[in-house]
Write a protein that holds these residues in place. Structure first.
Motif, mmCIF file in Angstrom:
data_model
loop_
_atom_site.group_PDB
_atom_site.id
_atom_site.type_symbol
_atom_site.label_atom_id
_atom_site.label_comp_id
_atom_site.label_asym_id
_atom_site.label_seq_id
_atom_site.Cartn_x
_atom_site.Cartn_y
_atom_site.Cartn_z
ATOM 1 N N ALA A 1 -2.619 3.389 124.332
ATOM 2 C CA ALA A 1 -1.849 4.217 123.393
ATOM 3 C C ALA A 1 -1.684 3.572 122.024
ATOM 4 O O ALA A 1 -0.687 3.776 121.348
ATOM 5 C CB ALA A 1 -0.477 4.574 123.968
ATOM 6 N N GLU A 2 -2.673 2.799 121.614
ATOM 7 C CA GLU A 2 -2.666 2.288 120.237
ATOM 8 C C GLU A 2 -3.157 3.430 119.353
ATOM 9 O O GLU A 2 -4.252 3.391 118.768
ATOM 10 C CB GLU A 2 -3.532 1.032 120.121
ATOM 11 C CG GLU A 2 -2.901 -0.184 120.772
ATOM 12 C CD GLU A 2 -1.630 -0.644 120.042
ATOM 13 O OE1 GLU A 2 -1.473 -0.344 118.840
ATOM 14 O OE2 GLU A 2 -0.787 -1.303 120.685
ATOM 15 N N HIS B 1 -4.805 3.483 115.858
ATOM 16 C CA HIS B 1 -6.163 2.985 115.645
ATOM 17 C C HIS B 1 -7.216 3.878 116.280
ATOM 18 O O HIS B 1 -8.362 3.472 116.472
ATOM 19 C CB HIS B 1 -6.252 1.521 116.066
ATOM 20 C CG HIS B 1 -5.286 0.697 115.268
ATOM 21 N ND1 HIS B 1 -5.460 0.477 113.926
ATOM 22 C CD2 HIS B 1 -4.081 0.169 115.588
ATOM 23 C CE1 HIS B 1 -4.417 -0.202 113.455
ATOM 24 N NE2 HIS B 1 -3.569 -0.400 114.440
ATOM 25 N N VAL B 2 -6.813 5.098 116.584
ATOM 26 C CA VAL B 2 -7.790 6.150 116.853
ATOM 27 C C VAL B 2 -8.264 6.625 115.480
ATOM 28 O O VAL B 2 -7.454 6.886 114.587
ATOM 29 C CB VAL B 2 -7.125 7.288 117.653
ATOM 30 C CG1 VAL B 2 -7.989 8.529 117.683
ATOM 31 C CG2 VAL B 2 -6.812 6.795 119.064
ATOM 32 N N SER B 3 -9.568 6.693 115.299
ATOM 33 C CA SER B 3 -10.133 7.062 113.986
ATOM 34 C C SER B 3 -10.165 8.567 113.832
ATOM 35 O O SER B 3 -10.454 9.303 114.780
ATOM 36 C CB SER B 3 -11.548 6.494 113.879
ATOM 37 O OG SER B 3 -12.215 7.079 112.770
ATOM 38 N N ILE B 4 -9.856 9.044 112.634
ATOM 39 C CA ILE B 4 -10.040 10.477 112.361
ATOM 40 C C ILE B 4 -11.220 10.712 111.410
ATOM 41 O O ILE B 4 -11.577 11.840 111.143
ATOM 42 C CB ILE B 4 -8.758 11.137 111.791
ATOM 43 C CG1 ILE B 4 -8.340 10.528 110.454
ATOM 44 C CG2 ILE B 4 -7.618 11.051 112.806
ATOM 45 C CD1 ILE B 4 -7.207 11.297 109.762
ATOM 46 N N ASP B 5 -11.807 9.634 110.908
ATOM 47 C CA ASP B 5 -12.926 9.789 109.976
ATOM 48 C C ASP B 5 -13.846 8.586 110.103
ATOM 49 O O ASP B 5 -13.530 7.492 109.634
ATOM 50 C CB ASP B 5 -12.391 9.910 108.541
ATOM 51 C CG ASP B 5 -13.502 10.174 107.535
ATOM 52 O OD1 ASP B 5 -14.689 10.179 107.932
ATOM 53 O OD2 ASP B 5 -13.179 10.383 106.354
ATOM 54 N N ASN C 1 -11.576 -1.203 112.808
ATOM 55 C CA ASN C 1 -12.130 0.152 112.871
ATOM 56 C C ASN C 1 -12.106 0.798 111.478
ATOM 57 O O ASN C 1 -11.569 0.219 110.526
ATOM 58 C CB ASN C 1 -11.307 0.974 113.875
ATOM 59 C CG ASN C 1 -12.101 2.148 114.454
ATOM 60 O OD1 ASN C 1 -13.195 2.485 114.002
ATOM 61 N ND2 ASN C 1 -11.526 2.779 115.465
ATOM 62 N N TYR C 2 -12.674 1.978 111.369
ATOM 63 C CA TYR C 2 -12.726 2.702 110.101
ATOM 64 C C TYR C 2 -11.991 4.034 110.257
ATOM 65 O O TYR C 2 -12.118 4.676 111.292
ATOM 66 C CB TYR C 2 -14.178 2.997 109.723
ATOM 67 C CG TYR C 2 -15.003 1.772 109.430
ATOM 68 C CD1 TYR C 2 -15.276 1.379 108.121
ATOM 69 C CD2 TYR C 2 -15.503 0.983 110.472
ATOM 70 C CE1 TYR C 2 -16.044 0.255 107.856
ATOM 71 C CE2 TYR C 2 -16.261 -0.151 110.210
ATOM 72 C CZ TYR C 2 -16.529 -0.507 108.902
ATOM 73 O OH TYR C 2 -17.283 -1.626 108.649
ATOM 74 N N SER D 1 -7.085 14.997 118.661
ATOM 75 C CA SER D 1 -7.921 14.075 119.441
ATOM 76 C C SER D 1 -7.122 13.413 120.559
ATOM 77 O O SER D 1 -7.590 13.296 121.690
ATOM 78 C CB SER D 1 -8.512 12.984 118.536
ATOM 79 O OG SER D 1 -9.615 13.481 117.808
ATOM 80 N N LEU D 2 -5.925 12.966 120.234
ATOM 81 C CA LEU D 2 -5.096 12.311 121.249
ATOM 82 C C LEU D 2 -4.825 13.250 122.413
ATOM 83 O O LEU D 2 -4.849 12.844 123.579
ATOM 84 C CB LEU D 2 -3.773 11.842 120.630
ATOM 85 C CG LEU D 2 -3.931 10.716 119.604
ATOM 86 C CD1 LEU D 2 -2.627 10.516 118.832
ATOM 87 C CD2 LEU D 2 -4.345 9.419 120.296
#
Lengths: 310, 310
Positions: A157-158, A161-165, A175-176, A243-244
């Motif tokens: 559940a970080e 740091h899930v990327s949207i782009d 990450n980016y 996304s989550l």
């Protein structure tokens, strides 16, 4: 078993503790500055004295500590939080158990807030629940089937740091295009400053003293640029939430932290974008709501999680 | 309890069943065409006859069915899979329990494959495990702390609909820039065709009969364009995996389906991009590996999950 536990919120500035009953009342509170200047011994003694103060000689079952991550909840070891430099590598659980002669549970503050909100707040009675904290970063705590999801080394559940782009800017995490770069309070202020300088929009906002609260007040007063800033931030958060939700399939998502106090100004674009992007058959059931417990979420969750593990 | 269970893989073309021992051997198999032309009665009778054939009169404990999603695993109801139109809304669990007089568990095929791989394959002994199936779409099955993650209405780990590009093309699911649009076998072929038409690259590949297998053979034969296609697809998958790892914190990620048989041609860019984008303190421990059970993963996982629930 007394049914009493102590929850602690260890922050970079203050250490706060509460004596928590089985029904979730905080009956005694204490607070002390976190003495980073005294090193880990000083910080740990501060925690112990806060705990002893709220216990006041009563028997308790366990102590839960919410601390900034990254940390290892399985071993109770602080790893490398930016705002607790003297605590890096400290075996907090072992050291406190030795000092207090009580079972101690350590987990990151976002997980503890999620446990608190799921016990008594926005996620009460909700088996599949995600709590997102919007602050310096974007933190997450996630409960699936009534269990706190920790993952193999405590980094589940970080959500920040899930990327949207995929082509977005690089995040310090490596990450980016991380959600945290768009939807944290810090990111909102930074992006607003960039626009103030780059676009010179018509607005009452100025660079000096800019904060999410200042932007909120301007938006409430009718400043169209400030309103647009909330609209954009909410939309980007909604994109991340879509996304989550596809990964986690939670029923309720609570937004916490100062930014969430902006109410509909933030929630309206979040919900609209999620309604557009979410999966049919899922999005109709998902509720996106404000956290209800404020600063107490962490103390209550830490107490609850510690109590559930003895 | 006999320790024997039956696992079924219900596909749009074939229905396959296996009698599975407690140690995970498939001792008897059966297969029959899925009779979509006869409607749900025909499909369900096909399943029942496959199950009866492998049981051959022996006592078994339970039957597990892996079926295409979306479906409701809690109620055992098929919702709306594209390739089983006659099954939409069918209460598969109830109908089969009545026919077979046995406990029946229904879940989506990607979840069943994950259970199989975690029991006996690429995720054996791994408590936090994600299994990604690359086929027509990108499916996912996820086990956290040894429990299958289903989510509140059975839609957890829909990893194909985690977005990697907020400004990407719209997916039929409603979201934009979904991983499935970039990294499924179907997407790889579609994007290759678009490039063949739009860029006229120097390559042995032609539009007619193009498949991931054809692209793979060309890449192996030294075709630089075909090699680039694998490189790009792997990189995009690695980008998605970085986000999934931040949400799920799994230790092992298995890639399954025909595309995963390309071996290093796919795995090298996936691993390289994840090593670049993954979180320090997590990525060092994560292994990205091929699935080991092939088409048996679903049957074995269905048998295992069904057995665990009686």
């Amino acid at each position: 078993m007394s049914g009493l536990t102590v929850g602690v919120d260890l922050g970079g500035t203050n250490t706060r503790a509460g004596l928590v009953t089985e029904s979730g009342e905080i009956t005694v509170r204490s607070r002390t500055p976190t003495r980073l200047d005294l090193g880990s011994d000083g910080v740990i003694e501060g925690i112990a004295s806060c705990v002893n103060e709220v216990m006041a000689g009563q028997e308790i079952d366990a102590v839960g500590i919410g601390a900034p991550g990254p940390l290892d909840p399985y071993e109770g070891v602080i790893i490398s939080p930016e705002n607790l430099p003297c605590m890096h590598g400290v075996r907090l659980m072992d050291r406190l158990e030795a000092l207090l002669s009580l079972p101690v549970t350590v987990d990151n503050d976002a997980n503890m807030a999620a446990c608190g909100e799921q016990w008594l707040g926005a996620g009460k009675g909700v088996a599949h629940f995600l709590c997102i904290t919007l602050g310096t970063g974007v933190g997450g705590g996630w409960i699936s089937n009534n269990l706190l999801m920790r993952g193999f080394n405590g980094n589940a559940a970080e959500v920040g740091h899930v990327s949207i782009d995929k082509d977005g800017p690089r995040c310090p995490c490596g990450n980016y295009g991380c959600l945290e770069l768009y939807a944290s309070a810090t990111a909102m202020v930074r992006r607003t400053k960039e626009r103030l300088v780059g676009e010179r929009p018509e607005t009452s906002l100025i660079l000096d003293g800019l904060s999410t609260e200042v932007i909120f007040q301007a938006a409430e007063a009718g400043d169209a640029f400030a309103q647009e800033v909330f609209e954009d931030t909410g939309a980007l958060l909604g994109i991340g939430i879509a996304s989550l939700a596809s990964a986690m399939n939670v029923e309720v998502i609570a937004l916490c932290g100062g930014l969430a106090r902006a109410g509909d100004r933030l929630f309206e674009p979040v919900r609209r974008v999620y309604a557009d992007r979410g999966t049919v058959g899922v999005k109709e059931y998902v509720r996106i709501v404000p956290g209800l417990l404020g600063d107490d979420a962490g103390i209550l969750g830490a107490a609850r999680l510690a109590g559930s593990q003895v």
